[in-house]
Design a protein around this motif. Sequence first.
Motif, PDB file in Angstrom:
ATOM      1  N   HIS A  70       0.857  -1.193   0.000  1.00 56.17           N
ATOM      2  CA  HIS A  70       0.000   0.000   0.000  1.00 56.17           C
ATOM      3  C   HIS A  70       0.889   1.238   0.000  1.00 56.17           C
ATOM      4  O   HIS A  70       1.409   1.643   1.034  1.00 56.17           O
ATOM      5  N   HIS A  72       1.492   5.332  -2.024  1.00 54.11           N
ATOM      6  CA  HIS A  72       1.126   6.406  -2.963  1.00 54.11           C
ATOM      7  C   HIS A  72       2.426   7.056  -3.442  1.00 54.11           C
ATOM      8  O   HIS A  72       2.542   8.284  -3.481  1.00 54.11           O
ATOM      9  N   LYS A 139      -0.434   3.433  -6.040  1.00 50.14           N
ATOM     10  CA  LYS A 139      -1.766   3.935  -6.374  1.00 50.14           C
ATOM     11  C   LYS A 139      -1.676   5.208  -7.210  1.00 50.14           C
ATOM     12  O   LYS A 139      -0.714   5.974  -7.110  1.00 50.14           O
ATOM     13  N   HIS A 240      -9.628   1.976   1.090  1.00 53.02           N
ATOM     14  CA  HIS A 240      -9.274   2.709   2.306  1.00 53.02           C
ATOM     15  C   HIS A 240     -10.556   2.791   3.124  1.00 53.02           C
ATOM     16  O   HIS A 240     -11.511   3.468   2.695  1.00 53.02           O
ATOM     17  N   HIS A 263      -6.335   0.509   6.489  1.00 56.23           N
ATOM     18  CA  HIS A 263      -6.394   1.428   7.638  1.00 56.23           C
ATOM     19  C   HIS A 263      -7.140   0.736   8.800  1.00 56.23           C
ATOM     20  O   HIS A 263      -6.479   0.183   9.666  1.00 56.23           O
ATOM     21  N   ASP A 315       2.057   2.923   3.465  1.00 56.97           N
ATOM     22  CA  ASP A 315       1.099   3.963   3.043  1.00 56.97           C
ATOM     23  C   ASP A 315       1.858   5.216   2.590  1.00 56.97           C
ATOM     24  O   ASP A 315       1.365   6.347   2.735  1.00 56.97           O
TER      25      ASP A 315
HETATM   26 FE    FE Z   1      -3.358   5.196   1.526  1.00 55.35          FE
END
Ligand code: FE
Length: 401
Positions: A70, A72, A139, A240, A263, A315
Amino acid sequence: MAAKPALYFNCRAATLKGSGYGLIDDAALLVEGGRVAWVGPRAGLPHTASGATRHDLDGRLVTPALIDCHTHLVHGGNRAGEFEARLLGATYAEIARAGGGILATVAATRAASEAELLAAALRRVDALISEGVATIEIKSGYGLSRESELKMLRVARQIAAVRPVTVRTSYLAAHAVPPEFAGRADAYIDEVCIPALGAAEAEGLVDAVDGFCEGIAFSPAQIARLFSAARGLDLPVKLHAEQLSNLGGAALAARHGALSADHLEWLDDAGIAAMAAAGTVAVLLPGAFYTLRETKVPPVAALRAAGVPIALATDLNPGTSPLNSLLLAMNMACTLFRLTPQEALAGTTRNAAAALGLPDRGQIAPGLRADLAVWSVNHPAELSYQIGFNPLHARIFGGQP
Ligand code: FE
Ligand code: DI6
């Protein structure tokens, strides 16, 4: 001419097979054609290993290479200014009104070229690779227009062409409502998110579809419309969910057969039961919890009791989790969420592979990819125990050191 098999010996192997570490002392591994051919006690080594190239690992620990399921990590700019402003007393609302938050990163990402986004992303990827990571989920979600979302996904795809790493992409156009659709979230879902998904999928840019189900983002009904479009394209979904409140996002994801719900600080028993029934993986993200100074921890004991597989990830994003270390995420998951070191390692190998729908990795077993990490430690618990120290000795990607 096919490469000679490689024999790794004089090591301790944490295979992550079964529910524990799957530890084998004085182990040997035979690697051939990018796959694990054999793993077990050196005493049981098959005769076929006799012609292999030999690698003495001097008693080191071998685990599956790590998987960051996960991130970004493709994005423009950074949010250090907001970090400082908050510490000088500014509120999130003041920062948002000043154009900060996700939309600040959206503006920077829209303005950046593919080359600029790639160069910035490669620095983040190299940091993860240096910690033994071999598979990374990346992502979209900072473009929020057809053109910019596809730009982000093209950059993500380019990474695997220039680095020894597997990249899996998740389409996250449903991350925030862009300025041009302010107050019109439904229109944004129907006029941008869903049509641009079809374009991205047609270009081979999408491995899964994700969304941000939260009061400040998208409702379960809006996510459900996007997920229906995803399932119409035979794309798996993830979400999410329950990060800041409980909208029933995890149960919604499970009802769509989601690979993962992520999360989960506000996850409830109904969501846990739905995830357990659907085989949806719980991805815990301690970096965001730490950065936002949250106090509500995910229901780890209830997830364990229900048999929901627990994964964890960085994340890595410029706003709520500028965390570029999966080893530190493992330490945070233990210290902040009370995961055991074994759960933390399973969460970045076996269960992280499941969160990405990749059964060919995440364990050391015959037939699986030879994505391996060799550590200068004696016990796997040292990987979560140490804070800010990287004990990686070598990383093997698809059988290649
Ligand atoms: Fe995220
Ligand atoms: N949850 C988060 O914490 C991030 N996105 C999400 O869905 C926030 C991303 C950002 O602040 O840039």
